[in-house]
Design an enzyme around this catalytic site. Sequence first.
Site, PDB file in Angstrom:
ATOM      1  CB  CYS A   1      -1.005  -0.098   0.912  1.00  0.00           C
ATOM      2  SG  CYS A   1      -1.821  -2.020   1.376  1.00  0.00           S
TER       3      CYS A   1
ATOM      4  NE  ARG B   1       4.064   1.825  -1.847  1.00  0.00           N
ATOM      5  CZ  ARG B   1       5.852   1.235  -1.535  1.00  0.00           C
ATOM      6  NH1 ARG B   1       6.676   1.105  -2.985  1.00  0.00           N
ATOM      7  NH2 ARG B   1       5.376   0.238  -0.998  1.00  0.00           N
TER       8      ARG B   1
ATOM      9  CG  ASN C   1       3.237  -0.859   2.546  1.00  0.00           C
ATOM     10  OD1 ASN C   1       2.337  -1.885   1.448  1.00  0.00           O
ATOM     11  ND2 ASN C   1       4.353  -0.867   2.185  1.00  0.00           N
ATOM     12  N   GLY C   2       2.048  -4.176   4.176  1.00  0.00           N
ATOM     13  CA  GLY C   2       2.242  -5.426   4.690  1.00  0.00           C
ATOM     14  C   GLY C   2       1.922  -6.127   5.324  1.00  0.00           C
TER      15      GLY C   2
ATOM     16  CD  GLU D   1       7.956  -7.458 -20.275  1.00  0.00           C
ATOM     17  OE1 GLU D   1       7.337  -7.991 -19.682  1.00  0.00           O
ATOM     18  OE2 GLU D   1       7.353  -6.119 -20.005  1.00  0.00           O
TER      19      GLU D   1
ATOM     20  CD  GLU E   1       2.133  -6.425 -15.938  1.00  0.00           C
ATOM     21  OE1 GLU E   1       2.738  -6.154 -15.699  1.00  0.00           O
ATOM     22  OE2 GLU E   1       2.452  -6.121 -17.779  1.00  0.00           O
TER      23      GLU E   1
ATOM     24  CG  HIS F   1       6.753 -29.122 -28.997  1.00  0.00           C
ATOM     25  ND1 HIS F   1       6.357 -30.532 -29.799  1.00  0.00           N
ATOM     26  CD2 HIS F   1       7.858 -28.749 -29.343  1.00  0.00           C
ATOM     27  CE1 HIS F   1       8.172 -30.863 -30.925  1.00  0.00           C
ATOM     28  NE2 HIS F   1       8.311 -29.532 -29.975  1.00  0.00           N
TER      29      HIS F   1
ATOM     30  CE  LYS G   1       6.740   0.729 -11.524  1.00  0.00           C
ATOM     31  NZ  LYS G   1       6.239  -0.261 -12.660  1.00  0.00           N
TER      32      LYS G   1
HETATM   33  C1  G6P Z   1       4.562  -6.263  -9.907  1.00  0.00           C
HETATM   34  C2  G6P Z   1       4.528  -5.495 -10.834  1.00  0.00           C
HETATM   35  C3  G6P Z   1       5.164  -5.892 -12.561  1.00  0.00           C
HETATM   36  C4  G6P Z   1       6.785  -5.773 -12.392  1.00  0.00           C
HETATM   37  C5  G6P Z   1       6.892  -7.037 -10.404  1.00  0.00           C
HETATM   38  C6  G6P Z   1       8.558  -6.858 -10.608  1.00  0.00           C
HETATM   39  O1  G6P Z   1       3.722  -8.193 -10.279  1.00  0.00           O
HETATM   40  O2  G6P Z   1       3.098  -5.495 -11.691  1.00  0.00           O
HETATM   41  O3  G6P Z   1       5.172  -4.615 -12.834  1.00  0.00           O
HETATM   42  O4  G6P Z   1       7.608  -6.411 -12.879  1.00  0.00           O
HETATM   43  O5  G6P Z   1       6.195  -6.998  -9.261  1.00  0.00           O
HETATM   44  O6  G6P Z   1       8.537  -5.617 -10.237  1.00  0.00           O
HETATM   45  P1  G6P Z   1      10.008  -5.291  -9.803  1.00  0.00           P
HETATM   46  O7  G6P Z   1       9.838  -3.883  -8.719  1.00  0.00           O
HETATM   47  O8  G6P Z   1      10.482  -6.456  -8.811  1.00  0.00           O
HETATM   48  O9  G6P Z   1      11.007  -5.250 -10.924  1.00  0.00           O
END
Ligand code: G6P
Length: 611
Positions: free
Chosen positions: A2, A27, A99-100, A484, A491, A507, A606
């Site tokens: 959060c 967040r 947060n946590g 990706e 997403e 396959h 995020k």
């Molecule tokens: C979340 C985000 C992704 C990101 C992943 C890893 O799932 O939505 O966009 O790639 O976390 O985050 P980091 O900050 O460790 O790269």
Amino acid sequence: MCGIVGYIGSRPAREIILNGLKRLEYRGYDSAGMAVTDGDTRVFKCKGRVSDLEEMVMKSGFNGTTGMGHTRWATHGEPNELNAHPQVSYKGNFVVVHNGIIENYARLKKHLQGRGIEFASQTDTEVLANLIEHLYIEGDLTAEQAITLALNRVEGAYGLVIICIRESDKLFAAKKGSPLVIGVGDGENFIASDATPIVEHTQRVIYLNDDDLAIIKKDELLLKTIRVEKIQPVIKEIDLKIGEIDKEGFPHFMLKEIFEQPRAIHDTFRGRVLPDHSGVMLGGLHGVMDTISNAERIIIVGCGTSWHAGLIGEYFFEEYTRIPVEVEYASEFRYRNPVIKKGDIIIAVSQSGETADTLAAVKLAKTKGAMVVGICNVVGSSIPRETDAGVYTHAGPEIGVASTKAFTTQVTVLAMMAFEIGHLKGIISDTFYRELITELVSVPGKIEKALKINEQALELAKIFQNSHNALYLGRGYLFPVALEGALKLKEISYIHAEGYPAAEMKHGPIALIDENMPVVVVATRDDTYDKIINNIQEIKARKGKVIAIVTEGDEIIQKMADYVLEVPGTMAVFSGLLAVIPLQLLSYHIAVLRGCNVDQPRNLAKSVTVE
Ligand code: G6P
């Protein structure tokens, strides 16, 4: 995961907190709340976004010079007003944003319920608020004593800001596992989950460490640990400008960040590439380069997009350093009792530097005696502070939940690392090293050119916006790029998409192909080009719709594919940096056309600071 913002000073707190929360909405954004005090303390909460909270708070007309706010990504309890933060303790003396996750909350809750204490929400945070209150009343303690005692009883992770309404001239802040930064102003102080809400007010920050407890007044700051030791705060100057966290005329952060990639990659190698292109110098690895070069094995850990960057890193390291590489999902690695030997090097890749699984993988690797190197974007975040050495990507703040510039800058760092090690080991000759670096330096300009297909990507998006599925294929360096591309689409547009190595198509995924299936083939020119042409023919034979990402001037695929998006040519090693651009743009436009919230897609956040 959060977002938290707190303010104490002489200015109206309400506006500072709301603006700060908007910057932290990446967040989490399923509910929001704030507490403001002018002696009298008022709490506002709602389901939904910070804009909903803003409307509610503004309507009330209430303001004060101290307060704190929270934007939530639900873990315990569905997103609704009751479960939103701040959580207020049963007698109303303590107001808490968190947060946590408090992991032993169920046990603590049972204990408190046994003493007749009732709970209004389903959150673990209310358990903590009630525990503090209980200790405060039963033990006749001060707020500081009750908070300290409670924090010694909870297990789990927290970034916390607490107001005790009987001592509302101060904010209490505590950290374990989840990040918190104090902003030090003149006659005012700030606290937040990261520096973005703070930088418009002050550049002077203190990053809290695990177990720190800060008692923050408007003109005084006391730093202790929850073991009651007093500590000397270390104030750092941060180099983050407010313009970097605005949309700067783009409709979404994601689009701004896609377009920022030439600058971001340039910033990644700036000051690291030697002026005559004869090599790179990664200052953060100074002193450990020999150890890395002599590694028996490299294990790259990460999550989401960072894991994809790690996969490309595997190709780089194996090709140029001949060190065996494994790429692991951090979440699997940490729970698998992995075999880690002394000579192993762990590379943790993370944009935020806060992802709980990646952080836990780092800690695990350290306990097993491995050296850990970080590749992170957020300066001062938890992973870089845990690792033995590391390289920052310097991409600037990434706000859009779907990662874009973080990916390309991570790939850039991994490439530079592989080149430097390969050269040190004598695998890369001086001449080839110079060629690689010269081409790397030209990549931002080529991305600038690749971005010109934006309009074309929009036209293609119009054609495919109503698809239910999509397949993304690539080979070699371009296989992780296909993964990706598929991740970006699912997403933000909620279209089901899968990435596959093109040769694996036969396959299984080939069974999915019919005239309704868009197949995005990442087919820029490299060593696997001829093979991927065969794969395109296999798709066409089954009437699949092929969208090919090709190198400029490619007439062969042009004739075979239904649609092509061109990017400039480059060396195979950098092909992913260019080929990913059309994929980012395509997903972006499809999501916008479908009316999706691009910067804050549903259910995502995020930075995932919980397991
Ligand atoms: C979340 C985000 C992704 C990101 C992943 C890893 O799932 O939505 O966009 O790639 O976390 O985050 P980091 O900050 O460790 O790269």
